[in-house]
Scaffold this motif. Structure first.
Motif, PDB file in Angstrom:
ATOM      1  N   ASP B 317       0.838  -1.191   0.000  1.00  0.00           N
ATOM      2  CA  ASP B 317       0.000   0.000   0.000  1.00  0.00           C
ATOM      3  C   ASP B 317       0.885   1.259   0.000  1.00  0.00           C
ATOM      4  O   ASP B 317       1.873   1.310   0.740  1.00  0.00           O
ATOM      5  CB  ASP B 317      -0.842  -0.066   1.288  1.00  0.00           C
ATOM      6  N   PRO B 318       0.576   2.273  -0.815  1.00  0.00           N
ATOM      7  CA  PRO B 318       1.438   3.470  -0.866  1.00  0.00           C
ATOM      8  C   PRO B 318       1.657   4.104   0.509  1.00  0.00           C
ATOM      9  O   PRO B 318       2.741   4.609   0.802  1.00  0.00           O
ATOM     10  CB  PRO B 318       0.674   4.423  -1.784  1.00  0.00           C
ATOM     11  N   ALA B 319       0.620   4.037   1.357  1.00  0.00           N
ATOM     12  CA  ALA B 319       0.772   4.623   2.697  1.00  0.00           C
ATOM     13  C   ALA B 319       1.829   3.862   3.495  1.00  0.00           C
ATOM     14  O   ALA B 319       2.627   4.458   4.224  1.00  0.00           O
ATOM     15  CB  ALA B 319      -0.561   4.586   3.435  1.00  0.00           C
ATOM     16  N   VAL B 320       1.834   2.531   3.323  1.00  0.00           N
ATOM     17  CA  VAL B 320       2.819   1.706   4.040  1.00  0.00           C
ATOM     18  C   VAL B 320       4.209   1.998   3.494  1.00  0.00           C
ATOM     19  O   VAL B 320       5.176   2.153   4.257  1.00  0.00           O
ATOM     20  CB  VAL B 320       2.483   0.198   3.898  1.00  0.00           C
ATOM     21  N   MET B 321       4.310   2.093   2.166  1.00  0.00           N
ATOM     22  CA  MET B 321       5.613   2.404   1.549  1.00  0.00           C
ATOM     23  C   MET B 321       6.136   3.737   2.080  1.00  0.00           C
ATOM     24  O   MET B 321       7.321   3.872   2.395  1.00  0.00           O
ATOM     25  CB  MET B 321       5.484   2.476   0.025  1.00  0.00           C
ATOM     26  N   LYS B 322       5.222   4.688   2.186  1.00  0.00           N
ATOM     27  CA  LYS B 322       5.637   6.014   2.680  1.00  0.00           C
ATOM     28  C   LYS B 322       6.114   5.919   4.135  1.00  0.00           C
ATOM     29  O   LYS B 322       7.141   6.496   4.499  1.00  0.00           O
ATOM     30  CB  LYS B 322       4.466   6.991   2.568  1.00  0.00           C
ATOM     31  N   ASP B 323       5.336   5.153   4.939  1.00  0.00           N
ATOM     32  CA  ASP B 323       5.723   5.013   6.351  1.00  0.00           C
ATOM     33  C   ASP B 323       7.067   4.297   6.483  1.00  0.00           C
ATOM     34  O   ASP B 323       7.886   4.647   7.333  1.00  0.00           O
ATOM     35  CB  ASP B 323       4.656   4.231   7.126  1.00  0.00           C
ATOM     36  N   LEU B 324       7.272   3.275   5.655  1.00  0.00           N
ATOM     37  CA  LEU B 324       8.542   2.538   5.729  1.00  0.00           C
ATOM     38  C   LEU B 324       9.710   3.430   5.341  1.00  0.00           C
ATOM     39  O   LEU B 324      10.825   3.289   5.832  1.00  0.00           O
ATOM     40  CB  LEU B 324       8.509   1.305   4.814  1.00  0.00           C
ATOM     41  N   PHE B 325       9.423   4.378   4.467  1.00  0.00           N
ATOM     42  CA  PHE B 325      10.487   5.297   4.041  1.00  0.00           C
ATOM     43  C   PHE B 325      10.632   6.443   5.048  1.00  0.00           C
ATOM     44  O   PHE B 325      11.717   6.688   5.572  1.00  0.00           O
ATOM     45  CB  PHE B 325      10.176   5.857   2.654  1.00  0.00           C
ATOM     46  N   ALA B 326       9.501   7.117   5.332  1.00  0.00           N
ATOM     47  CA  ALA B 326       9.573   8.352   6.122  1.00  0.00           C
ATOM     48  C   ALA B 326       9.654   8.104   7.621  1.00  0.00           C
ATOM     49  O   ALA B 326      10.164   8.923   8.360  1.00  0.00           O
ATOM     50  CB  ALA B 326       8.354   9.229   5.821  1.00  0.00           C
ATOM     51  N   GLY B 327       9.140   6.952   8.071  1.00  0.00           N
ATOM     52  CA  GLY B 327       9.109   6.691   9.513  1.00  0.00           C
ATOM     53  C   GLY B 327      10.479   6.409  10.082  1.00  0.00           C
ATOM     54  O   GLY B 327      10.646   6.373  11.296  1.00  0.00           O
ATOM     55  N   GLY B 328      11.433   6.157   9.219  1.00  0.00           N
ATOM     56  CA  GLY B 328      12.776   5.822   9.716  1.00  0.00           C
ATOM     57  C   GLY B 328      12.762   4.432  10.322  1.00  0.00           C
ATOM     58  O   GLY B 328      11.722   3.768  10.375  1.00  0.00           O
ATOM     59  N   ASN B 329      13.911   4.015  10.804  1.00  0.00           N
ATOM     60  CA  ASN B 329      13.986   2.622  11.260  1.00  0.00           C
ATOM     61  C   ASN B 329      13.161   2.346  12.514  1.00  0.00           C
ATOM     62  O   ASN B 329      12.823   1.219  12.802  1.00  0.00           O
ATOM     63  CB  ASN B 329      15.440   2.175  11.441  1.00  0.00           C
TER      64      ASN B 329
END
Lengths: 120, 521
Positions: B317-329
């Motif tokens: 899901d694009p939201a998940v992709m964004k979170d995986l990228f922007a949320g940091g480790n």
């Protein structure tokens, strides 16, 4: 209850030179020796395992990072699976040995009469 | 769906409600023993769960998976190092410490040497370690709140500190222990569900590691998140080997020493062994905590791999992709939960993450509260303090700590949770670890030796962490355990050997901490 909290006496306790210390009583000495000996053997074994992983990773990398199960390498397997089990196994052995000694101590205390002489 | 009926809100509210309920049930702390050590009434199962809850902080629940997701093998190596410490603690310290049986970590030194100076040095070290440990927990809580509830980072820090002041201040050690035990099982449940969902979804460990290992190129669908508008490059063969974090063999060894020995010196973990009714229960609690921790670390590394695998495929899901990228480790676990099980699993993980933060922070608050109220105030300022006043001082110190930790939390906004905790471990390994191991097993340790060990261990570890760049390159370690732990041990040993003045009743102390179980329990 023994081991319950008590206020400590801050009146400066006497100090003596370490060479003048009385030897520990035989029972405490024996308990400490036996506990420490078990602990140090298990720890040495554990640390040989622990340190062998980074040593092999750096000096035998070709083997450690070759695949053993799908994409899992030997290194990944030992670091993230075997090591987790090892932490528990070492602690389990230690606790089991300790409880065995405890049982033996309790049995000896129960069977020994109060005046220290055996009956019949 | 109404906002409050969303799973993340609902499950978090249920968690909060349960915390309030348990705190209410256990609010009566009539004696100092109730407040500081829960009346020494907890059996091995409850205390084992609470130790697990204390030990498995946000760094484990969020950080380990996050570091594996980001660093690959080096992240998994972090988990490996964290997994060692509790075992060493169980072997050398747990039983004797319970037989000693006091309220605080500093009590141990004060009694061992009949020394107020040693107590004062111990208080300083407890506060330093707890501060180092508390800051990343607050960071984790604030990040979760900001990412999933849209609040500001600052609000997250203030909210979490307020909850902790209520939870620890009212419940004391009794409420804290029961809450920690419950919170541990929430986290374990969340991880088990995530692992089950990943396996059910065909994300088998060996297969996804293979696909990550073979991936070389750019990750499709990530261009919109980057500042240069290009997809992110990734090399799986680098990710599955060493070198993403540890640039040399000695860096790896330094980290192994710092983390493996650090657990023995963590005040909030040491304190937990005072709450058991006997030394036997203390050892069993430690064993149970080790079993739980081992399972946790195993799951955390696997979930980090799952997170990376989901990110690489680029079809989440694009939201998940964004979170995986922007949320940091630090936010990989919640994002991966959402990808694996949707809103409900995400909700459970968010509740679990709060549980992790609260659980660990409460342990730190209790340990530091003991240091401030019992070791500092009651010993140095109000010698004839009553039981009731001691409890009130404990509660008042929680408010002071809430403010102090809140300020620290605001200062570490950009840091990695896992790394900050690793540094707290190093400080503990360089200070309390030598003191406890040598103090329990060596009659020759003197008061001056102990104080020298605490001071030099603390100063050297702090210097090597904060002023790393002022040192020659070969001394610049990410986690400086290889230098600072020997400094701690050697300074205790050398100063004790030079001083030679031991307390005349040291044999009685040894007898007390090593006596047969039947005599002590």
């Amino acid at each position: 209850m023994a081991g319950e909290y008590r206020e400590y006496n801050y009146v400066a306790a006497d100090t003596i030179d370490v060479s003048e210390l009385e030897p520990l009583d035989p029972e405490t000495k024996q308990i400490m020796k036996s506990e420490f000996s078990t602990g140090i053997k298990l720890t040495l074994f554990y640390y040989v395992f622990i340190l062998s992983i980074p040593i092999l990773n750096w000096y035998a990398g070709e083997f450690m990072f070759s695949r053993m199960w799908g994409g899992m390498t030997y290194s990944w397997f030992f670091t993230s699976i075997v090591a987790m089990a090892m932490a528990f196994v070492i602690a389990l052995i230690h606790t089991t040995l300790y409880e065995k000694r405890l049982k033996k101590n309790d049995a000896e205390q129960t069977s020994a009469p109060a005046d220290g002489r055996r009956i019949g | 769906m109404s906002t409050f009926l969303e799973p993340k809100f609902l499950l978090t509210l249920i968690l909060m409600g349960t915390i309030v309920y348990i705190t209410y049930l256990t609010k009566r702390s009539a004696t100092a023993s109730d407040y500081f050590v829960g009346g020494r009434s907890f059996g091995w199962f409850t205390n084992g769960s609470a130790i697990g809850g204390d030990y498995l902080s946000a760094a484990t629940f969020l950080g380990i998976a996050g570091l594996t997701y980001q660093l690959g093998y080096d992240g998994a190596y972090y988990a490996f190092c964290f997994s060692i410490g509790l075992t060493l603690l169980a072997i050398f310290v747990a039983g004797p410490l319970r037989r000693f049986g006091a309220y605080t970590v500093a009590d141990f030194l004060a009694y061992r040497f009949h020394s107020r100076r040693a107590r004062l040095a111990a208080v300083a070290v407890v506060l330093a370690i707890s501060g180092f440990y508390a800051a990343p927990q607050l960071l984790g809580a604030a990040q979760i709140l900001s990412m999933f509830f849209g609040t500001s980072y600052e609000f997250g820090i203030i909210f979490t500190c307020s909850v902790m002041i209520f939870y620890v201040g009212i419940g004391g050690m009794k409420g804290t222990t029961l809450n920690q035990a419950l919170e541990l099982w929430i986290r374990l449940g969340a991880f088990l569900l995530m692992v089950g969902a990943a396996i059910w979804g065909g994300l088998h460990y060996q297969d996804i590691l293979a696909s990550i290992n073979e991936f070389k190129g750019t990750i499709t669908g990530t261009a919109s998140f980057t500042s240069d508008g290009k997809d992110i490059p990734f090399d799986g063969s680098v990710w599955t080997g060493t070198g993403n974090y540890f640039p040399s063999f000695w860096q790896t060894i330094s980290m192994t020493i710092g983390l493996s020995l650090g657990t023995i010196g963590l005040p909030h973990i040491l304190l937990r062994f005072y709450t058991n009714p006997s030394a036997k229960a203390a050892r069993r609690s430690a064993l149970m905590a080790i079993g739980i921790a081992s399972a946790f670390f195993l799951f955390a590394v696997y979930l980090g791999v799952v997170g990376r695998s989901i990110f690489l495929t680029g079809d989440a899901d694009p939201a998940v992709m964004k979170d995986l990228f922007a949320g940091g480790n630090n936010m990989v676990v919640p994002s991966t939960a959402q990808a694996l099980g949707g809103e409900w699993l995400l909700g459970l993980v968010i509740a679990g993450a709060f549980a992790a933060v609260f659980s660990n922070l409460s342990g730190l608050f209790i340990a530091s509260s003991g240091a401030l109220a019992h070791d500092l105030y009651a010993t140095f300022f109000r010698k004839n303090i009553t039981e009731k006043e001691r409890v009130i001082a404990g509660k008042a110190s929680i408010i002071v700590l809430g403010v102090l930790y809140g300020i620290l939390g605001l200062m570490v906004k950009e840091a990695s949770i896992g790394h900050l905790v690793a540094l707290a471990f190093t400080v503990a390994a360089s200070t309390f670890t030598p003191i406890f191991i040598l103090g329990i097993w060596w009659r020759g340790m003197t008061e001056k030796g102990a104080i020298a060990g605490l001071v030099l261990g603390l100063v050297s570890s702090m210097y090597m962490i904060f002023f790393k760049t002022t040192l020659p390159e070969f001394l610049q370690f990410n986690v400086p355990g290889i230098i600072t732990v020997p400094i701690g041990f050697l300074s205790v040993y050398i100063v004790s050997k030079l001083d030679r003045k031991v307390p005349s009743d040291v044999n009685e102390f040894m007898k007390q901490v090593h006596s047969k179980e039947s005599e002590a329990a």
